[in-house]
Design an enzyme around this catalytic site. Sequence first.
Site, PDB file in Angstrom:
ATOM      1  N   CYS A 162       0.836  -1.202   0.000  1.00  0.00           N
ATOM      2  CA  CYS A 162       0.000   0.000   0.000  1.00  0.00           C
ATOM      3  C   CYS A 162       0.876   1.260   0.000  1.00  0.00           C
ATOM      4  CB  CYS A 162      -0.988  -0.057   1.160  1.00  0.00           C
ATOM      5  SG  CYS A 162      -2.483   0.886   0.805  1.00  0.00           S
ATOM      6  N   HIS A 195      -3.600  -5.152   0.434  1.00  0.00           N
ATOM      7  CA  HIS A 195      -2.988  -5.669   1.667  1.00  0.00           C
ATOM      8  C   HIS A 195      -3.017  -7.198   1.688  1.00  0.00           C
ATOM      9  CE1 HIS A 195      -2.739  -1.869   4.018  1.00  0.00           C
ATOM     10  NE2 HIS A 195      -3.654  -1.492   3.141  1.00  0.00           N
ATOM     11  N   GLU A 230      -1.415  -9.154   3.506  1.00  0.00           N
ATOM     12  CA  GLU A 230      -1.240  -9.700   4.859  1.00  0.00           C
ATOM     13  C   GLU A 230      -2.554 -10.136   5.503  1.00  0.00           C
ATOM     14  OE1 GLU A 230      -0.881  -6.559   3.946  1.00  0.00           O
ATOM     15  OE2 GLU A 230      -1.376  -5.111   5.527  1.00  0.00           O
TER      16      GLU A 230
HETATM   17  N1  GLN Z   1      -2.039   6.677   2.823  1.00  0.00           N
HETATM   18  C1  GLN Z   1      -2.165   5.900   1.623  1.00  0.00           C
HETATM   19  C2  GLN Z   1      -3.552   6.021   1.009  1.00  0.00           C
HETATM   20  O1  GLN Z   1      -4.479   6.413   1.639  1.00  0.00           O
HETATM   21  C3  GLN Z   1      -1.806   4.452   1.866  1.00  0.00           C
HETATM   22  C4  GLN Z   1      -2.745   3.726   2.790  1.00  0.00           C
HETATM   23  C5  GLN Z   1      -2.207   2.431   3.321  1.00  0.00           C
HETATM   24  O2  GLN Z   1      -0.990   2.196   3.301  1.00  0.00           O
HETATM   25  N2  GLN Z   1      -3.069   1.589   3.832  1.00  0.00           N
HETATM   26  O3  GLN Z   1      -3.733   5.706  -0.132  1.00  0.00           O
END
Ligand code: GLN
Length: 553
Positions: A387, A513, A515
């Site tokens: 992310c 994600h 994970e």
């Molecule tokens: N801050 C970034 C976004 O909102 C990444 C979010 C994250 O890593 N879950 O896109």
Amino acid sequence: MPLSKFVFVTGGVASSLGKGIISASLGKLLQSRGLRVTIQKLDPYINIDPGTLNPYEHGECFVTEDGAETDLDLGHYERFLNVPTSQANNVTTGRVYQTVIERERKGDYLGKTVQVIPHITDEIKRRIKLLGETGNYDIVITEIGGTVGDIESLPYVEAVRQLKYELGANNSIVIHLTLIPYLKASGELKTKPTQNSVKMLLESGVQPDILACRTEYPLNDDIKRKIALFCNVTPESVIEALDAETIYDVPMLMKKEQLDKVVLKKLNIENYPETDLTKWEEFLYKLKNPISRTKIGLIGKYVELKDAYKSIAEAIIHAGVANQCKAEVAWIHSEDIEEMTEEEMEQTLGGLNGILVAPGFGSRGIEGKIKTIKFAREHHIPFLGICLGMQCAVIEFARHVLGWKDAHSTEFNPSSAYPVIDFMEGQSAEIKKGGTMRLGAYTCKIMEGSKAMQVYQQPIISERHRHRYEFNNDFLPDFEQHGMIATGINPEKSLVEIIEIPEHPWFVGVQFHPEYKSTVANPHPLFVGFIKAALTVKKERTKNDVKTKEDEA
Ligand code: GLN
């Protein structure tokens, strides 16, 4: 009338005794006997969900398939049971009150005074029963957050009292998890805090059926009998919950204590098969007997609190086991990297076999993440960006390979001339913070011949999301011409889901994600591939004489 039977898990004496792990372990034991089990967490805080909470408060926010932002215990439930949870598996006081207040505004209470009892407790009971009424589960385990005696927990304990009565004998039980402290000076285990905690439950009208006693030392029969006598339970219902080497030992410890048998007896469930934990035991054996080692750097800004990256740390463990290796994690603070010289960078990162840059929000530590990624890219260290970690990899590439010095995400620099990461459609600076991100499962199409295809071995995958920003497709041709390619795309919206640098031995960034989907039974392919790369690229690096500090030592 709900179809399932209910097991309520409360906590006493102190917080952080591991109700989540006890619940997940009991769930695992019952599941291994062929019963259909789900676990639910009730959180007594007033936030609607943990989505808006700083990870320093309660650790990571776990995201379900249906896009609920939930407590990290749901991660344990999924990792143990290998069954997805949903919004219904996590209830907070905020959500309960929100529903009741909305109903009051609609006039649904027909002029009545709206009160904690019965209106709030009715709503809690309704939400507890929801999963039981689906017909999908034989047993619903409901973990009640907080500690008995907390003001905030009172309506939940009251709801349990009422439900126990309504559901009737043998349809629900209460397991109370307490602490038996050890006094070093006298060399004794003390039962008084447990007695007091049970008294407190009794004052609320709830008699626990089983006591799980967290302890540093084994409980002998005398202590068990004493606890049983003072707390109105049978000695077989006093379960020793000994400190474990790893959370994955707890189902085995609970099996030894026959927790599942006692539960089934009290719920009057008969003719169940024996537990079959063969797969679990295989996992444990491999976990404890690795044949190789590898060192992964986890770069994030909340590393002081390891719970902030719970699912990532567990996914690394699962993937280590899948590779029969112990994947050690070096927790590295992204802010520390910011000030480091080349030499210090070499010292901190040079010995790593793999670098993982974590998800996150806000600008703190961003430049440290970017600097780390440059190091991983230039030194050919296997890299996984998740992310925000993927977004930072894109920014790094734009700045240092494409030469766009000002490149950034508009999350951190709204006036960048090269907004390579930008707001997604439907998002804006004015948007309310809670529950408004791109959340939950979305599909992704994977490119033939990519690293992603190598690990997933299938062209269409589905992964969970939690973000507001995305790769800015206006710049994609420039990236692809210079060696960073998009190897995973969301088919509906053409959003970039995966980026790779094919020239690099293993450089993968994912907008989602992975994970959240790694479990003991199903280690996540992306983590398995990353650890495999960490193991193999290490050999190549030594072969090619790219010396690390560790090699020199
Ligand atoms: N801050 C970034 C976004 O909102 C990444 C979010 C994250 O890593 N879950 O896109």
